[in-house]
Design a protein around this motif. Structure first.
Motif, PDB file in Angstrom:
ATOM      1  N   HIS A 118      -9.232  -9.245  33.103  1.00  0.00           N
ATOM      2  CA  HIS A 118      -9.814  -8.956  31.787  1.00  0.00           C
ATOM      3  C   HIS A 118     -11.152  -9.664  31.625  1.00  0.00           C
ATOM      4  O   HIS A 118     -11.241 -10.885  31.786  1.00  0.00           O
ATOM      5  N   ILE A 119     -12.163  -8.870  31.316  1.00  0.00           N
ATOM      6  CA  ILE A 119     -13.489  -9.428  31.069  1.00  0.00           C
ATOM      7  C   ILE A 119     -13.690  -9.554  29.562  1.00  0.00           C
ATOM      8  O   ILE A 119     -12.796  -9.255  28.778  1.00  0.00           O
ATOM      9  N   ARG A 120     -14.861  -9.969  29.170  1.00  0.00           N
ATOM     10  CA  ARG A 120     -15.182 -10.238  27.770  1.00  0.00           C
ATOM     11  C   ARG A 120     -14.798  -9.085  26.852  1.00  0.00           C
ATOM     12  O   ARG A 120     -15.123  -7.938  27.098  1.00  0.00           O
ATOM     13  N   ARG A 121     -14.129  -9.436  25.784  1.00  0.00           N
ATOM     14  CA  ARG A 121     -13.717  -8.436  24.792  1.00  0.00           C
ATOM     15  C   ARG A 121     -14.905  -8.017  23.938  1.00  0.00           C
ATOM     16  O   ARG A 121     -15.890  -8.736  23.819  1.00  0.00           O
ATOM     17  N   VAL A 122     -14.775  -6.854  23.329  1.00  0.00           N
ATOM     18  CA  VAL A 122     -15.803  -6.359  22.415  1.00  0.00           C
ATOM     19  C   VAL A 122     -15.444  -6.754  20.984  1.00  0.00           C
ATOM     20  O   VAL A 122     -16.274  -7.226  20.235  1.00  0.00           O
ATOM     21  N   GLY A 123     -14.182  -6.571  20.614  1.00  0.00           N
ATOM     22  CA  GLY A 123     -13.734  -6.926  19.271  1.00  0.00           C
ATOM     23  C   GLY A 123     -12.699  -8.033  19.324  1.00  0.00           C
ATOM     24  O   GLY A 123     -11.965  -8.179  20.302  1.00  0.00           O
ATOM     25  N   ASP A 124     -12.631  -8.828  18.259  1.00  0.00           N
ATOM     26  CA  ASP A 124     -11.674  -9.932  18.224  1.00  0.00           C
ATOM     27  C   ASP A 124     -10.236  -9.448  18.345  1.00  0.00           C
ATOM     28  O   ASP A 124      -9.373 -10.162  18.852  1.00  0.00           O
ATOM     29  N   HIS A 125      -9.973  -8.220  17.874  1.00  0.00           N
ATOM     30  CA  HIS A 125      -8.620  -7.676  17.945  1.00  0.00           C
ATOM     31  C   HIS A 125      -8.129  -7.526  19.384  1.00  0.00           C
ATOM     32  O   HIS A 125      -6.927  -7.440  19.628  1.00  0.00           O
ATOM     33  N   GLU A 126      -9.044  -7.510  20.345  1.00  0.00           N
ATOM     34  CA  GLU A 126      -8.659  -7.320  21.744  1.00  0.00           C
ATOM     35  C   GLU A 126      -8.153  -8.601  22.406  1.00  0.00           C
ATOM     36  O   GLU A 126      -7.558  -8.544  23.477  1.00  0.00           O
ATOM     37  N   ALA A 127      -8.362  -9.744  21.768  1.00  0.00           N
ATOM     38  CA  ALA A 127      -7.921 -11.016  22.356  1.00  0.00           C
ATOM     39  C   ALA A 127      -6.413 -11.014  22.601  1.00  0.00           C
ATOM     40  O   ALA A 127      -5.938 -11.522  23.620  1.00  0.00           O
ATOM     41  N   ASP A 128      -5.659 -10.457  21.659  1.00  0.00           N
ATOM     42  CA  ASP A 128      -4.205 -10.437  21.799  1.00  0.00           C
ATOM     43  C   ASP A 128      -3.744  -9.593  22.982  1.00  0.00           C
ATOM     44  O   ASP A 128      -2.712  -9.886  23.585  1.00  0.00           O
ATOM     45  N   SER A 129      -4.499  -8.555  23.318  1.00  0.00           N
ATOM     46  CA  SER A 129      -4.119  -7.708  24.456  1.00  0.00           C
ATOM     47  C   SER A 129      -4.196  -8.479  25.768  1.00  0.00           C
ATOM     48  O   SER A 129      -3.293  -8.380  26.609  1.00  0.00           O
ATOM     49  N   ALA A 130      -5.253  -9.251  25.958  1.00  0.00           N
ATOM     50  CA  ALA A 130      -5.371 -10.059  27.179  1.00  0.00           C
ATOM     51  C   ALA A 130      -4.290 -11.126  27.210  1.00  0.00           C
ATOM     52  O   ALA A 130      -3.676 -11.377  28.256  1.00  0.00           O
ATOM     53  N   ARG A 131      -4.050 -11.743  26.072  1.00  0.00           N
ATOM     54  CA  ARG A 131      -3.013 -12.774  25.992  1.00  0.00           C
ATOM     55  C   ARG A 131      -1.641 -12.182  26.347  1.00  0.00           C
ATOM     56  O   ARG A 131      -0.869 -12.773  27.101  1.00  0.00           O
ATOM     57  N   ARG A 132      -1.350 -10.993  25.828  1.00  0.00           N
ATOM     58  CA  ARG A 132      -0.059 -10.352  26.107  1.00  0.00           C
ATOM     59  C   ARG A 132       0.070 -10.013  27.594  1.00  0.00           C
ATOM     60  O   ARG A 132       1.120 -10.220  28.195  1.00  0.00           O
ATOM     61  N   ALA A 133      -0.990  -9.498  28.197  1.00  0.00           N
ATOM     62  CA  ALA A 133      -0.942  -9.180  29.631  1.00  0.00           C
ATOM     63  C   ALA A 133      -0.701 -10.448  30.451  1.00  0.00           C
ATOM     64  O   ALA A 133       0.070 -10.428  31.418  1.00  0.00           O
ATOM     65  N   ALA A 134      -1.325 -11.549  30.057  1.00  0.00           N
ATOM     66  CA  ALA A 134      -1.107 -12.808  30.771  1.00  0.00           C
ATOM     67  C   ALA A 134       0.336 -13.277  30.593  1.00  0.00           C
ATOM     68  O   ALA A 134       0.956 -13.770  31.540  1.00  0.00           O
ATOM     69  N   GLU A 135       0.890 -13.106  29.380  1.00  0.00           N
ATOM     70  CA  GLU A 135       2.294 -13.464  29.143  1.00  0.00           C
ATOM     71  C   GLU A 135       3.224 -12.630  30.016  1.00  0.00           C
ATOM     72  O   GLU A 135       4.218 -13.140  30.538  1.00  0.00           O
ATOM     73  N   LEU A 136       2.909 -11.346  30.163  1.00  0.00           N
ATOM     74  CA  LEU A 136       3.729 -10.458  30.984  1.00  0.00           C
ATOM     75  C   LEU A 136       3.520 -10.702  32.473  1.00  0.00           C
ATOM     76  O   LEU A 136       4.284 -10.206  33.304  1.00  0.00           O
ATOM     77  N   GLY A 137       2.452 -11.419  32.825  1.00  0.00           N
ATOM     78  CA  GLY A 137       2.175 -11.740  34.219  1.00  0.00           C
ATOM     79  C   GLY A 137       1.431 -10.658  34.971  1.00  0.00           C
ATOM     80  O   GLY A 137       1.269 -10.754  36.183  1.00  0.00           O
ATOM     81  N   ASP A 138       0.963  -9.605  34.268  1.00  0.00           N
ATOM     82  CA  ASP A 138       0.283  -8.508  34.973  1.00  0.00           C
ATOM     83  C   ASP A 138      -1.222  -8.488  34.738  1.00  0.00           C
ATOM     84  O   ASP A 138      -1.905  -7.577  35.177  1.00  0.00           O
ATOM     85  N   GLY A 139      -1.755  -9.501  34.073  1.00  0.00           N
ATOM     86  CA  GLY A 139      -3.195  -9.552  33.818  1.00  0.00           C
ATOM     87  C   GLY A 139      -3.663 -10.971  33.604  1.00  0.00           C
ATOM     88  O   GLY A 139      -2.860 -11.880  33.346  1.00  0.00           O
ATOM     89  N   THR A 140      -4.954 -11.152  33.705  1.00  0.00           N
ATOM     90  CA  THR A 140      -5.542 -12.475  33.492  1.00  0.00           C
ATOM     91  C   THR A 140      -5.826 -12.689  32.015  1.00  0.00           C
ATOM     92  O   THR A 140      -5.842 -11.740  31.223  1.00  0.00           O
ATOM     93  N   LEU A 141      -6.085 -13.913  31.683  1.00  0.00           N
ATOM     94  CA  LEU A 141      -6.676 -14.192  30.386  1.00  0.00           C
ATOM     95  C   LEU A 141      -8.095 -13.650  30.419  1.00  0.00           C
ATOM     96  O   LEU A 141      -8.619 -13.282  31.475  1.00  0.00           O
ATOM     97  N   GLU A 142      -8.743 -13.619  29.308  1.00  0.00           N
ATOM     98  CA  GLU A 142     -10.085 -13.060  29.199  1.00  0.00           C
ATOM     99  C   GLU A 142     -11.110 -13.955  29.907  1.00  0.00           C
ATOM    100  O   GLU A 142     -11.159 -15.158  29.673  1.00  0.00           O
ATOM    101  N   ALA A 143     -11.895 -13.351  30.784  1.00  0.00           N
ATOM    102  CA  ALA A 143     -13.018 -14.043  31.432  1.00  0.00           C
ATOM    103  C   ALA A 143     -14.256 -13.773  30.576  1.00  0.00           C
ATOM    104  O   ALA A 143     -14.809 -12.684  30.618  1.00  0.00           O
ATOM    105  N   ARG A 144     -14.666 -14.745  29.792  1.00  0.00           N
ATOM    106  CA  ARG A 144     -15.744 -14.539  28.823  1.00  0.00           C
ATOM    107  C   ARG A 144     -17.121 -14.473  29.480  1.00  0.00           C
ATOM    108  O   ARG A 144     -18.040 -13.877  28.944  1.00  0.00           O
ATOM    109  N   GLU A 145     -17.274 -15.109  30.633  1.00  0.00           N
ATOM    110  CA  GLU A 145     -18.565 -15.144  31.326  1.00  0.00           C
ATOM    111  C   GLU A 145     -18.378 -14.679  32.767  1.00  0.00           C
ATOM    112  O   GLU A 145     -17.279 -14.793  33.329  1.00  0.00           O
TER     113      GLU A 145
END
Length: 193
Positions: A118-145
């Motif tokens: 997961h790269i930098r989000r566009v909207g703040d609402h997208e932060a939870d999606s990256a967090r959920r994927a990381a919780e599920l183990g199928d995605g990274t946390l958001e890479a802001r840079e």
């Protein structure tokens, strides 16, 4: 389209790994002409040769070729770009079967069942999606840079267990129905008739 600046810098940062044959890129400009232009410019600047796919038929043929594990893309970079909406959206769905990792902003793509960077989000609402994927183990946390995204790339390449564990999580998540949301929604609608 909203991530043009980030993506261009990311492609430039990945260029040495692409040139060394360590990374392959599938770039989907969709039906955004400004993204196609940005990709063409950065690929030229980085000196990266690429293959172009511009039709749904081309996407399907590309995918079919790669479903055979002995086949590789003809170039290290493939640029997908279209003049209409449907193939632009369908390409991500089609290519997921032959991609190792999906790099995307944490939008609805955060719920695809393949490893995600997961790269930098566009909207703040997208932060939870990256967090959920990381919780599920199928995605990274958001890479802001971009350097953060490159760190994840290095983990994928140098710590194989990181990517292996993502794939194991996907298989476990699938077994318990995590990815069946659309199917369940349709079943609920149909059962209410």
């Amino acid at each position: 389209g909203a991530q043009r600046t980030f993506i261009v810098k990311f492609v430039l940062a990945l260029a040495p790994l692409v040139q060394e044959g360590k990374v392959q890129l599938f770039l989907n400009a969709g039906d955004h002409s400004h993204m196609k232009t940005a990709f063409l410019e950065v690929l030229d600047k980085a000196g990266l040769d690429f293959e172009s796919v511009t039709s749904t038929e081309g996407v399907m043929a590309f995918q079919k070729r790669l479903l055979d594990a002995k086949n590789e893309p003809s170039k290290s970079v493939t640029l997908f770009s279209f003049n209409e909406y449907f193939p632009a959206v369908a390409t991500t769905d089609i290519m997921c079967r032959v991609a190792d990792v999906l790099s995307c902003k944490p939008s609805e793509l955060a719920f695809y069942c393949l490893p995600k960077l997961h790269i930098r989000r566009v909207g703040d609402h997208e932060a939870d999606s990256a967090r959920r994927a990381a919780e599920l183990g199928d995605g990274t946390l958001e890479a802001r840079e971009v350097p953060d995204a490159i760190e994840y790339i290095n983990l994928f390449m140098n710590q194989p267990d990181f990517l292996i564990n993502m794939n194991k999580s996907i298989m476990q998540n699938d077994e318990i129905g995590i990815y069946n949301g659309c199917k369940r929604a349709v079943q609920m609608c149909v059962s209410r008739k």
